[in-house]
Scaffold this active site. Structure first.
Site, PDB file in Angstrom:
ATOM      1  N   LYS A  13       0.841  -1.214   0.000  1.00 38.54           N
ATOM      2  CA  LYS A  13       0.000   0.000   0.000  1.00 38.54           C
ATOM      3  C   LYS A  13       0.872   1.259   0.000  1.00 38.54           C
ATOM      4  CE  LYS A  13      -2.171  -0.924   3.896  1.00 38.54           C
ATOM      5  NZ  LYS A  13      -1.501  -2.172   4.300  1.00 38.54           N
ATOM      6  N   ARG A  88      -9.443   0.821   9.120  1.00 39.76           N
ATOM      7  CA  ARG A  88      -9.007  -0.529   9.449  1.00 39.76           C
ATOM      8  C   ARG A  88     -10.074  -1.292  10.223  1.00 39.76           C
ATOM      9  NH1 ARG A  88      -3.207   0.576   9.289  1.00 39.76           N
ATOM     10  NH2 ARG A  88      -1.919  -1.262   9.658  1.00 39.76           N
ATOM     11  N   ARG A 127      11.887  -5.985   3.673  1.00 36.29           N
ATOM     12  CA  ARG A 127      11.769  -4.574   4.058  1.00 36.29           C
ATOM     13  C   ARG A 127      12.781  -4.264   5.169  1.00 36.29           C
ATOM     14  NH1 ARG A 127       5.823  -2.373   4.852  1.00 36.29           N
ATOM     15  NH2 ARG A 127       5.806  -2.679   7.074  1.00 36.29           N
ATOM     16  N   ARG A 139      11.366  -0.518  11.784  1.00 38.77           N
ATOM     17  CA  ARG A 139      10.142  -0.342  12.572  1.00 38.77           C
ATOM     18  C   ARG A 139      10.080  -1.356  13.703  1.00 38.77           C
ATOM     19  NH1 ARG A 139       5.050   0.292   8.559  1.00 38.77           N
ATOM     20  NH2 ARG A 139       4.111  -0.757  10.336  1.00 38.77           N
ATOM     21  N   ARG A 150      -0.356  -8.288  13.791  1.00 39.09           N
ATOM     22  CA  ARG A 150      -0.884  -7.351  12.782  1.00 39.09           C
ATOM     23  C   ARG A 150      -1.737  -8.103  11.750  1.00 39.09           C
ATOM     24  NH1 ARG A 150       4.580  -4.888  10.933  1.00 39.09           N
ATOM     25  NH2 ARG A 150       3.390  -3.691   9.411  1.00 39.09           N
TER      26      ARG A 150
HETATM   27  P1  AMP Z   1       0.903   0.763   9.287  1.00 40.77           P
HETATM   28  O1  AMP Z   1       2.067   1.679   9.074  1.00 40.77           O
HETATM   29  O2  AMP Z   1      -0.286   1.125   8.457  1.00 40.77           O
HETATM   30  O3  AMP Z   1       1.297  -0.691   9.140  1.00 40.77           O
HETATM   31  O4  AMP Z   1       0.440   0.958  10.812  1.00 40.77           O
HETATM   32  C1  AMP Z   1       1.322   0.680  11.871  1.00 40.77           C
HETATM   33  C2  AMP Z   1       0.523   0.532  13.141  1.00 40.77           C
HETATM   34  O5  AMP Z   1      -0.153   1.770  13.444  1.00 40.77           O
HETATM   35  C3  AMP Z   1      -0.581  -0.510  13.116  1.00 40.77           C
HETATM   36  O6  AMP Z   1      -0.107  -1.827  13.377  1.00 40.77           O
HETATM   37  C4  AMP Z   1      -1.496  -0.009  14.234  1.00 40.77           C
HETATM   38  O7  AMP Z   1      -0.946  -0.271  15.500  1.00 40.77           O
HETATM   39  C5  AMP Z   1      -1.426   1.498  14.026  1.00 40.77           C
HETATM   40  N1  AMP Z   1      -2.462   1.952  13.082  1.00 40.77           N
HETATM   41  C6  AMP Z   1      -2.260   2.497  11.837  1.00 40.77           C
HETATM   42  N2  AMP Z   1      -3.414   2.810  11.262  1.00 40.77           N
HETATM   43  C7  AMP Z   1      -4.394   2.429  12.121  1.00 40.77           C
HETATM   44  C8  AMP Z   1      -5.812   2.462  12.067  1.00 40.77           C
HETATM   45  N3  AMP Z   1      -6.472   2.942  10.999  1.00 40.77           N
HETATM   46  N4  AMP Z   1      -6.494   1.997  13.159  1.00 40.77           N
HETATM   47  C9  AMP Z   1      -5.849   1.521  14.238  1.00 40.77           C
HETATM   48  N5  AMP Z   1      -4.507   1.439  14.339  1.00 40.77           N
HETATM   49  C10 AMP Z   1      -3.778   1.892  13.289  1.00 40.77           C
END
Ligand code: AMP
Length: 197
Positions: A13, A88, A127, A139, A150
């Site tokens: 994404k 999400r 990654r 990360r 996740r």
């Molecule tokens: P990402 O970079 O999109 O993989 O997000 C990293 C982490 O941020 C996720 O594993 C969640 O802990 C938190 N997070 C990101 N977006 C959301 C969302 N829309 N709702 C809840 N938690 C989120």
């Protein structure tokens, strides 16, 4: 152009959003990036979110919806945006509908990148290697335990978001296992039918 990119962690994404952000001159709104910025700045939201994020869980809907509601009101988002990592949960999708309706806005497209889960662990491993090779910090949630959490959160809470948009007739699904350039072409094709940018 208002676009949502859905797909599990590691589906690509972020890579695809960055490409379309350039093409349409609209911002990529990544809730993950916004939350990581809040964690780095040790804001009250960041302090609340850090442990949940590190473990791979989902931050509460209230917090995330609040962040997005503020962000889409900023001037650079008036011409559109690409949502990456939001919504999400079905609650978040409903909250997004309400905030868009309030501003007389609509979504142009919701695109889901479908990927083979077995391949995702390999992608995450690459990654991590790329980040290390580039001397960038890795990360905290790019490790096998947090990644499993996740993926579980994705299956349980985020997969129903695809069904939510499917019922509304908005969802388009793309093979996220194809090479990144092919995925970009397929997204382009979907967007060519709905470009208002
Ligand atoms: P990402 O970079 O999109 O993989 O997000 C990293 C982490 O941020 C996720 O594993 C969640 O802990 C938190 N997070 C990101 N977006 C959301 C969302 N829309 N709702 C809840 N938690 C989120």
């Amino acid at each position: 152009m208002r676009l949502i990119l859905l797909g599990p962690p590691g589906a690509g994404k972020g890579t695809q959003s960055a490409r379309f952000m350039q093409k349409y001159g609209i911002p990529q709104l990544s809730t993950g990036d916004m939350l990581r910025a809040a964690v780095s700045a040790a804001t009250p939201i960041g302090l609340k979110a850090k442990a949940i994020m590190d473990a791979g869980g989902l931050v509460s809907d209230d917090i995330v919806v609040g962040i997005v509601a503020d962000r889409i009101r900023e001037s650079d988002a008036t011409r559109g945006f690409i949502l990456d990592g939001f919504p999400r949960t079905v609650n978040q999708a409903q909250a997004l509908d309400a905030m868009l309706a309030e501003q007389h806005m609509d979504l142009d497209s919701v695109i889901e990148l479908k990927v083979d889960e077995a391949a995702l662990l390999d992608r995450i491993a690459s990654r991590v290697q790329e980040m290390v090779a580039a001397g960038k910090p890795v990360r905290a949630d790019d490790n096998p335990d947090a990644f499993k959490t996740r993926l579980d959160a994705y299956r349980t809470l985020t997969a129903p978001v695809s069904a939510y948009y499917e019922k509304k007739g908005r969802l388009r699904t793309i093979d996220g296992m194809a090479p990144a350039d092919t995925v970009t072409e397929m997204i382009d094709e979907v967007l060519s039918h709905c470009v208002k940018a």
